[in-house]
Design an enzyme around this catalytic site. Structure first.
Site, short mmCIF file in Angstrom:
data_model
loop_
_atom_site.label_atom_id
_atom_site.label_comp_id
_atom_site.label_asym_id
_atom_site.label_seq_id
_atom_site.Cartn_x
_atom_site.Cartn_y
_atom_site.Cartn_z
N THR A 1 11.04 -3.72 10.18
CA THR A 1 9.89 -3.38 11.03
C THR A 1 9.60 -4.49 12.02
O THR A 1 9.07 -4.25 13.10
CB THR A 1 8.67 -3.10 10.13
N GLU B 1 9.67 -4.77 -30.12
CA GLU B 1 9.69 -3.47 -30.80
C GLU B 1 11.11 -2.92 -30.90
O GLU B 1 11.38 -2.02 -31.68
CB GLU B 1 8.79 -2.48 -30.06
N TYR C 1 7.47 5.14 14.17
CA TYR C 1 8.28 4.04 14.70
C TYR C 1 9.64 4.02 14.01
O TYR C 1 9.84 4.60 12.95
CB TYR C 1 7.56 2.70 14.52
N LYS D 1 7.21 -7.14 -3.21
CA LYS D 1 6.37 -6.41 -2.27
C LYS D 1 5.27 -5.69 -3.06
O LYS D 1 5.57 -4.90 -3.96
CB LYS D 1 7.19 -5.40 -1.47
N THR E 1 10.81 -5.30 4.99
CA THR E 1 10.08 -5.75 3.80
C THR E 1 10.43 -4.94 2.55
O THR E 1 10.23 -5.42 1.43
CB THR E 1 8.56 -5.65 4.05
N ASP E 2 10.94 -3.72 2.73
CA ASP E 2 11.12 -2.83 1.57
C ASP E 2 12.03 -3.43 0.50
O ASP E 2 11.78 -3.27 -0.70
CB ASP E 2 11.67 -1.46 2.02
N1 LIG Z 1 7.71 -3.27 6.89
C1 LIG Z 1 9.00 -2.98 6.84
O1 LIG Z 1 9.81 -3.79 7.21
C2 LIG Z 1 9.39 -1.64 6.25
C3 LIG Z 1 10.73 -1.09 6.69
N2 LIG Z 1 10.95 0.20 6.08
C4 LIG Z 1 11.89 -1.98 6.27
O2 LIG Z 1 11.96 -2.39 5.14
O3 LIG Z 1 12.75 -2.23 7.07
#
Ligand SMILES: NC(=O)C[C@H](N)C(=O)O
Length: 330
Positions: free
Chosen positions: A14, A287, A27, A166, A93-94
């Site tokens: 992103t 367990e 986007y 995340k 970020t994913d």
């Molecule tokens: N905020 C992000 O970067 C999300 C995006 N879907 C990615 O991981 O590339």
């Protein structure tokens, strides 16, 4: 001229995302080239000599083992040839936490490697990418960053690659380390550390990665109330090398899973118990009797990071004792 040299290895995300509207609607990640992103933070030229390389242009939901290898091999080459003093990786970020941990396990240099990204695309109001990128560069060139292994710098927090996760789907403070918290903070061009990684950051790495390295197949199976074990049997029929069970609580699973895990172990699959709970450790013989069942535990790694470690450790050994030891070492 004496400024530190930083190479940015860009993979998309992103932070390089673009859309027609001023919010996130519709986007596309990974559209904007790294040189344009560097252009959004002109004052960085006062603190570092920056150059960018486009390794990939993907949303990190499409991150692949091939891109991980490309990134790691280029990073190791940069340090071996002394082409830079530090590396920043721009990344979605994913799956950023998986890439960060993978790189942490295969880059032996003590020079800084810092990942960052953004939650808002570059075309959105108050895009967080430029600030995150600037902060990541300040973290990468800070003298105290050396020897800390791979880090994630995000929304003014600095996180250890092993611990970071995340935590939010859309908020700009998307990352945290549930077990340990941040190791430091980046703000106003300054960097302060509070603590160090809980694990030795530079033990001999589990493997030496080359372009020919073929990583074994390890999949993750999620556990939930009244789950059927069909997924486990299916994956065993696909001849996976390893399975990570995202168990409940302390890596627990139901009787159906128990029987299917027995079948998987008998078929030679390495089964690692992890937890869908975001914090705490999965301990041996709680367990579930791991000796009897033939399973190993992830310690405090999340399922997605346990998979990364198991893939790498399996290239070295299929011995359960040694594999378990890897989870207590890395
Ligand atoms: N905020 C992000 O970067 C999300 C995006 N879907 C990615 O991981 O590339």
């Amino acid at each position: 001229q004496d400024l530190p040299r930083v190479i940015i290895l860009a993979t998309g995300g992103t932070i390089a995302g673009a859309g027609a509207s001023a919010d996130r609607a519709g986007y596309t990640a990974g559209k904007i080239p790294i040189d344009d992103l560097i252009g959004t933070i002109p004052s960085v030229k006062k603190i570092a000599n920056i150059s960018g390389e486009q390794i990939a242009s993907v949303g990190s939901q499409d991150m692949t083992i091939e891109i991980w290898k490309k990134l790691a091999i280029r990073a190791n080459e940069i340090f071996a040839n002394n082409e830079a003093d530090a590396i920043v990786v721009t990344h979605g970020t994913d799956t950023q936490e998986e890439t960060a941990y993978f790189l942490d396990l295969v880059i032996p240099s003590d020079k800084p490697v810092v990942l960052t990204g953004s939650m808002r695309p570059a075309t959105a109001i108050s895009a967080d990418g430029p600030k995150n990128l600037y902060d990541a560069i300040t973290v990468a060139i800070h003298p105290d960053t050396k020897g800390r292994g791979v880090l994630v710098s995000f929304n003014e927090g600095i996180y250890d690659a092993r611990e970071v996760m995340k935590m939010s789907t859309t908020k700009t403070n998307a990352f945290d380390s549930p077990n340990t918290g941040a190791v430091g903070q980046a703000y106003d061009g300054r960097v302060e550390y509070y603590s160090s990684s809980v694990r030795e950051v530079n033990p001999p790495k589990p493997i030496v990665l080359t372009a020919d390295t073929k990583l074994p197949r390890v999949d993750i199976v999620y556990m939930y109330a009244d789950a059927s074990a069909d997924m486990i049997d299916f994956l065993v029929s696909k001849k996976v090398d390893g399975l990570v069970i995202a168990g409940v609580g302390n890596g627990n699973f139901n009787k159906a899973y128990m029987d299917a895990v027995k079948r998987a172990v008998t078929a030679g699959v390495i089964v690692c118990r992890a937890s869908r709970a975001p914090s705490g450790r999965v301990v041996l013989h709680d367990e579930i009797n791991d000796d009897e069942l033939g399973t190993i535990v992830s310690d405090d790694l999340t399922p997605q990071k346990a998979r990364v470690l198991l893939m790498l450790a399996l290239t070295r050994s299929k011995d359960k004792k040694q594999l378990q030891e890897a989870f207590f070492t890395y």
